[in-house]
Each structure stands twice: as C-alpha cells, then as structure tokens.
Design a protein around this motif. Sequence first.
Motif, PDB file in Angstrom:
ATOM      1  N   MET A 195      -3.837  -8.756  44.662  1.00  0.00           N
ATOM      2  CA  MET A 195      -3.973 -10.112  45.251  1.00  0.00           C
ATOM      3  C   MET A 195      -2.570 -10.724  44.891  1.00  0.00           C
ATOM      4  O   MET A 195      -2.040 -10.649  43.975  1.00  0.00           O
ATOM      5  CB  MET A 195      -5.198 -10.882  44.543  1.00  0.00           C
ATOM      6  N   ILE A 196      -1.852 -11.224  45.955  1.00  0.00           N
ATOM      7  CA  ILE A 196      -0.776 -11.942  46.046  1.00  0.00           C
ATOM      8  C   ILE A 196      -1.003 -13.349  46.389  1.00  0.00           C
ATOM      9  O   ILE A 196      -1.669 -13.863  47.200  1.00  0.00           O
ATOM     10  CB  ILE A 196       0.097 -11.572  46.994  1.00  0.00           C
ATOM     11  N   LYS A 197      -0.533 -14.232  45.367  1.00  0.00           N
ATOM     12  CA  LYS A 197      -0.467 -15.675  45.371  1.00  0.00           C
ATOM     13  C   LYS A 197       1.071 -16.036  45.110  1.00  0.00           C
ATOM     14  O   LYS A 197       1.822 -15.850  44.952  1.00  0.00           O
ATOM     15  CB  LYS A 197      -1.061 -16.310  44.281  1.00  0.00           C
ATOM     16  N   LEU A 198       1.343 -17.286  46.066  1.00  0.00           N
ATOM     17  CA  LEU A 198       2.569 -17.723  46.123  1.00  0.00           C
ATOM     18  C   LEU A 198       2.527 -19.121  45.744  1.00  0.00           C
ATOM     19  O   LEU A 198       1.727 -19.934  45.817  1.00  0.00           O
ATOM     20  CB  LEU A 198       3.181 -17.773  47.598  1.00  0.00           C
ATOM     21  N   ILE A 199       3.986 -19.502  45.156  1.00  0.00           N
ATOM     22  CA  ILE A 199       4.096 -20.951  44.554  1.00  0.00           C
ATOM     23  C   ILE A 199       5.517 -21.179  45.462  1.00  0.00           C
ATOM     24  O   ILE A 199       6.357 -20.537  45.300  1.00  0.00           O
ATOM     25  CB  ILE A 199       4.250 -21.227  42.961  1.00  0.00           C
ATOM     26  N   THR A 200       5.410 -22.416  46.438  1.00  0.00           N
ATOM     27  CA  THR A 200       6.220 -22.664  47.165  1.00  0.00           C
ATOM     28  C   THR A 200       6.821 -24.059  46.723  1.00  0.00           C
ATOM     29  O   THR A 200       6.249 -25.071  46.309  1.00  0.00           O
ATOM     30  CB  THR A 200       5.904 -22.655  48.611  1.00  0.00           C
ATOM     31  N   GLY A 201       8.057 -24.457  47.418  1.00  0.00           N
ATOM     32  CA  GLY A 201       8.774 -25.431  47.082  1.00  0.00           C
ATOM     33  C   GLY A 201      10.243 -25.361  47.083  1.00  0.00           C
ATOM     34  O   GLY A 201      10.671 -24.296  46.741  1.00  0.00           O
ATOM     35  N   LYS A 202      11.114 -26.558  47.570  1.00  0.00           N
ATOM     36  CA  LYS A 202      12.375 -26.513  47.419  1.00  0.00           C
ATOM     37  C   LYS A 202      12.965 -26.352  45.834  1.00  0.00           C
ATOM     38  O   LYS A 202      12.138 -26.531  44.929  1.00  0.00           O
ATOM     39  CB  LYS A 202      13.129 -27.507  48.067  1.00  0.00           C
ATOM     40  N   LYS A 203      14.251 -25.980  45.690  1.00  0.00           N
ATOM     41  CA  LYS A 203      14.884 -25.839  44.642  1.00  0.00           C
ATOM     42  C   LYS A 203      14.513 -27.165  43.876  1.00  0.00           C
ATOM     43  O   LYS A 203      14.797 -28.360  44.408  1.00  0.00           O
ATOM     44  CB  LYS A 203      16.369 -25.591  44.557  1.00  0.00           C
ATOM     45  N   GLY A 204      14.264 -27.166  42.513  1.00  0.00           N
ATOM     46  CA  GLY A 204      13.764 -28.425  41.721  1.00  0.00           C
ATOM     47  C   GLY A 204      12.538 -28.977  41.887  1.00  0.00           C
ATOM     48  O   GLY A 204      12.322 -29.978  41.214  1.00  0.00           O
ATOM     49  N   LEU A 244       6.487  -6.740  52.882  1.00  0.00           N
ATOM     50  CA  LEU A 244       6.520  -6.194  51.464  1.00  0.00           C
ATOM     51  C   LEU A 244       5.073  -6.737  50.899  1.00  0.00           C
ATOM     52  O   LEU A 244       4.619  -5.881  50.277  1.00  0.00           O
ATOM     53  CB  LEU A 244       7.556  -7.097  50.651  1.00  0.00           C
ATOM     54  N   PHE A 245       4.619  -7.882  50.944  1.00  0.00           N
ATOM     55  CA  PHE A 245       3.196  -8.206  50.572  1.00  0.00           C
ATOM     56  C   PHE A 245       2.244  -7.238  51.050  1.00  0.00           C
ATOM     57  O   PHE A 245       1.363  -6.829  50.129  1.00  0.00           O
ATOM     58  CB  PHE A 245       2.825  -9.753  51.007  1.00  0.00           C
ATOM     59  N   GLU A 246       2.079  -6.913  52.300  1.00  0.00           N
ATOM     60  CA  GLU A 246       1.191  -6.088  52.817  1.00  0.00           C
ATOM     61  C   GLU A 246       1.289  -4.735  51.967  1.00  0.00           C
ATOM     62  O   GLU A 246       0.167  -4.119  51.604  1.00  0.00           O
ATOM     63  CB  GLU A 246       1.276  -5.822  54.267  1.00  0.00           C
ATOM     64  N   ARG A 247       2.591  -4.345  52.099  1.00  0.00           N
ATOM     65  CA  ARG A 247       2.711  -2.957  51.357  1.00  0.00           C
ATOM     66  C   ARG A 247       2.119  -3.122  49.849  1.00  0.00           C
ATOM     67  O   ARG A 247       1.322  -2.048  49.248  1.00  0.00           O
ATOM     68  CB  ARG A 247       3.941  -2.313  51.355  1.00  0.00           C
ATOM     69  N   ILE A 248       2.736  -4.093  48.998  1.00  0.00           N
ATOM     70  CA  ILE A 248       2.223  -4.146  47.590  1.00  0.00           C
ATOM     71  C   ILE A 248       0.609  -4.324  47.675  1.00  0.00           C
ATOM     72  O   ILE A 248      -0.042  -3.564  46.838  1.00  0.00           O
ATOM     73  CB  ILE A 248       2.702  -5.242  46.999  1.00  0.00           C
ATOM     74  N   GLU A 249       0.139  -4.964  48.339  1.00  0.00           N
ATOM     75  CA  GLU A 249      -1.572  -5.151  48.381  1.00  0.00           C
ATOM     76  C   GLU A 249      -2.023  -3.720  48.712  1.00  0.00           C
ATOM     77  O   GLU A 249      -3.041  -3.715  48.077  1.00  0.00           O
ATOM     78  CB  GLU A 249      -1.815  -6.312  49.265  1.00  0.00           C
TER      79      GLU A 249
END
Length: 135
Positions: A1-10, A101-106
């Motif tokens: 399972m892939i999860k993302l943490i997003t946001g600009k630098k800082g 990439l995410f699809e291949r890893i999953e």
Amino acid sequence: MIKLITGKKGSGKTKVLLDLIKDAVANTKGNIVCIEKSMQLTYDIPYSVRLVDVDGYKIDSYDKFYGFITGTIAANYDISEIFVDGILKIGGRNYDELELLFERIEAVAPDILIVFTVSEDKENLPESIVKRVEH
C-alpha cells in the motif's frame, strides 16, 4: 500500500514522516527502511531503521528507483514498512511516470506500507496521485 505526504518545501512533510517512522519502530515487528537523497536524516531516525542514500547508487529516474526498491524488498522479506523522503528529487516531476512507479511497486509489494513525501501541494497534483494522499 502506498501513501503520500504532500506539501511545498518547508510545510512539515519530513517531520510527519519522522513521526511515522518512530511510530513504526514502536509498533511494527518487521524491518523498516528509510530511503532518502543526501543523507539528511542520519541523526533523526532511530538506529534500528535501515537508512539508505540513493545518491550512493546513482539513482536518478523512476525506472532506476523501481529496480532499487524491488531489489531491497527481494533482499529482505521481513520488511514491513518503507519510508521515502523526497521522491520528486529522486525521479523528477513527471507525474505520469510517478504514477506508473506506484502501480508497479504495488503490483510486487501489496503487503508493504510505503510512504513517500512529495514536495508539491495536493491541489497541483493529478487525481491519480491525489488518491494516495494520507489524510
């Protein structure tokens, strides 16, 4: 399972990632891997976490990263969680390639939690990427 943490630098992505790593150390029975660029987290993560610097392996594309991560998983069947800091620094801002990439890893690691930080606001990402954002 892939999860993302997003946001600009800082925006605090790496802090959130570090908190998740520390929680994983306290609560998981498997091995934990942290992959980053430039070894900036050396003193921030618990010693039991395997810290890997992709710069040492000349990884500069999503294809190379896929090979690297599948090789890491194949070498250690006890990995339960992988944390990746700064995926866009590793592979670039081609979001179609990132989603592939995410699809291949999953497909090869459906039972491993893999958390990525993505240095972009959620509103600027395509829906195929946004669906993976940790809420």
